[in-house]
Design a protein around this motif. Sequence first.
Motif, short mmCIF file in Angstrom:
data_model
loop_
_atom_site.label_atom_id
_atom_site.label_comp_id
_atom_site.label_asym_id
_atom_site.label_seq_id
_atom_site.Cartn_x
_atom_site.Cartn_y
_atom_site.Cartn_z
N SER A 1 -9.03 3.45 6.06
CA SER A 1 -8.54 4.63 6.77
C SER A 1 -9.13 5.90 6.16
O SER A 1 -9.74 5.88 5.09
CB SER A 1 -7.02 4.69 6.73
N ASP A 2 -8.91 7.01 6.83
CA ASP A 2 -9.43 8.31 6.38
C ASP A 2 -8.82 8.73 5.04
O ASP A 2 -9.44 9.49 4.29
CB ASP A 2 -9.15 9.39 7.42
N TYR A 3 -7.62 8.26 4.74
CA TYR A 3 -6.91 8.69 3.53
C TYR A 3 -6.87 7.59 2.49
O TYR A 3 -6.01 7.59 1.61
CB TYR A 3 -5.49 9.12 3.89
N GLN A 4 -7.81 6.65 2.55
CA GLN A 4 -7.81 5.48 1.68
C GLN A 4 -9.22 5.26 1.14
O GLN A 4 -10.19 5.45 1.86
CB GLN A 4 -7.34 4.28 2.51
N SER A 5 -9.32 4.85 -0.10
CA SER A 5 -10.63 4.53 -0.65
C SER A 5 -10.95 3.06 -0.37
O SER A 5 -10.08 2.28 0.02
CB SER A 5 -10.66 4.78 -2.16
N ILE A 6 -12.20 2.68 -0.58
CA ILE A 6 -12.60 1.29 -0.38
C ILE A 6 -11.85 0.39 -1.36
O ILE A 6 -11.39 -0.70 -0.99
CB ILE A 6 -14.13 1.15 -0.53
N ASP A 7 -11.70 0.85 -2.60
CA ASP A 7 -10.95 0.06 -3.59
C ASP A 7 -9.51 -0.15 -3.16
O ASP A 7 -8.95 -1.23 -3.36
CB ASP A 7 -10.98 0.74 -4.96
N ASP A 8 -8.88 0.87 -2.57
CA ASP A 8 -7.51 0.73 -2.08
C ASP A 8 -7.43 -0.36 -1.01
O ASP A 8 -6.51 -1.17 -0.98
CB ASP A 8 -6.98 2.04 -1.50
N CYS A 9 -8.41 -0.36 -0.11
CA CYS A 9 -8.45 -1.35 0.96
C CYS A 9 -8.64 -2.76 0.38
O CYS A 9 -7.98 -3.71 0.80
CB CYS A 9 -9.55 -1.02 1.95
N LEU A 10 -9.55 -2.89 -0.58
CA LEU A 10 -9.78 -4.20 -1.22
C LEU A 10 -8.53 -4.68 -1.96
O LEU A 10 -8.20 -5.86 -1.92
CB LEU A 10 -10.98 -4.13 -2.16
N ASN A 11 -7.83 -3.76 -2.62
CA ASN A 11 -6.59 -4.13 -3.30
C ASN A 11 -5.51 -4.56 -2.32
O ASN A 11 -4.74 -5.49 -2.59
CB ASN A 11 -6.08 -2.96 -4.17
N GLN A 12 -5.46 -3.91 -1.16
CA GLN A 12 -4.50 -4.28 -0.12
C GLN A 12 -4.81 -5.69 0.38
O GLN A 12 -3.91 -6.50 0.57
CB GLN A 12 -4.56 -3.29 1.04
#
Length: 60
Positions: free
Chosen positions: A9-20
Amino acid sequence: MKKKKFRVSDYQSIDDCLNQMQSEGYRPIKRIEKPVFEEQQSGEAEPVEQEIVFQAVKDE
Protein backbone atom coordinates in the motif's frame (compact mmCIF):
# COMPACT_ATOMS: atom_id res chain seq x y z
CA MET A 1 -1.10 -25.05 -2.67
CA LYS A 2 -3.14 -21.95 -1.87
CA LYS A 3 -2.10 -18.67 -3.53
CA LYS A 4 -2.79 -15.15 -2.34
CA LYS A 5 -1.81 -11.69 -3.59
CA PHE A 6 -0.39 -9.01 -1.32
CA ARG A 7 -0.29 -5.39 -2.51
CA VAL A 8 2.19 -2.91 -1.05
CA SER A 9 0.00 0.00 0.00
CA ASP A 10 0.94 3.68 -0.24
CA TYR A 11 1.58 3.84 3.53
CA GLN A 12 3.51 0.56 3.81
CA SER A 13 7.08 -0.43 3.02
CA ILE A 14 8.04 -3.58 1.13
CA ASP A 15 9.47 -5.02 4.35
CA ASP A 16 6.15 -4.39 6.13
CA CYS A 17 4.33 -6.28 3.37
CA LEU A 18 6.80 -9.19 3.54
CA ASN A 19 6.42 -9.33 7.33
CA GLN A 20 2.62 -9.38 6.95
CA MET A 21 2.91 -12.30 4.51
CA GLN A 22 5.15 -14.19 6.92
CA SER A 23 2.83 -13.57 9.88
CA GLU A 24 -0.11 -14.95 7.85
CA GLY A 25 1.93 -18.05 6.95
CA TYR A 26 2.72 -17.21 3.31
CA ARG A 27 5.98 -16.97 1.39
CA PRO A 28 6.53 -14.87 -1.75
CA ILE A 29 7.00 -16.60 -5.10
CA LYS A 30 6.63 -13.69 -7.52
CA ARG A 31 6.95 -9.89 -7.48
CA ILE A 32 4.96 -7.88 -10.01
CA GLU A 33 5.58 -4.18 -10.61
CA LYS A 34 3.15 -2.14 -12.69
CA PRO A 35 3.38 1.55 -13.44
CA VAL A 36 0.25 3.59 -12.74
CA PHE A 37 -0.35 6.30 -15.33
CA GLU A 38 -2.34 9.52 -15.22
CA GLU A 39 -3.58 11.24 -18.36
CA GLN A 40 -2.46 14.84 -18.67
CA GLN A 41 -4.42 17.68 -20.29
CA SER A 42 -2.21 17.34 -23.36
CA GLY A 43 -3.51 13.78 -23.81
CA GLU A 44 -0.23 12.11 -22.91
CA ALA A 45 -0.02 9.49 -20.18
CA GLU A 46 2.51 10.21 -17.44
CA PRO A 47 3.62 7.66 -14.81
CA VAL A 48 2.66 8.80 -11.31
CA GLU A 49 3.53 5.78 -9.15
CA GLN A 50 4.66 2.15 -9.16
CA GLU A 51 2.28 -0.54 -7.89
CA ILE A 52 4.00 -3.55 -6.30
CA VAL A 53 2.13 -6.84 -5.83
CA PHE A 54 3.53 -10.07 -4.41
CA GLN A 55 2.11 -13.47 -5.26
CA ALA A 56 2.52 -15.82 -2.32
CA VAL A 57 1.81 -19.44 -1.44
CA LYS A 58 0.83 -20.94 1.89
CA ASP A 59 3.95 -22.11 3.72
CA GLU A 60 3.50 -25.80 4.50
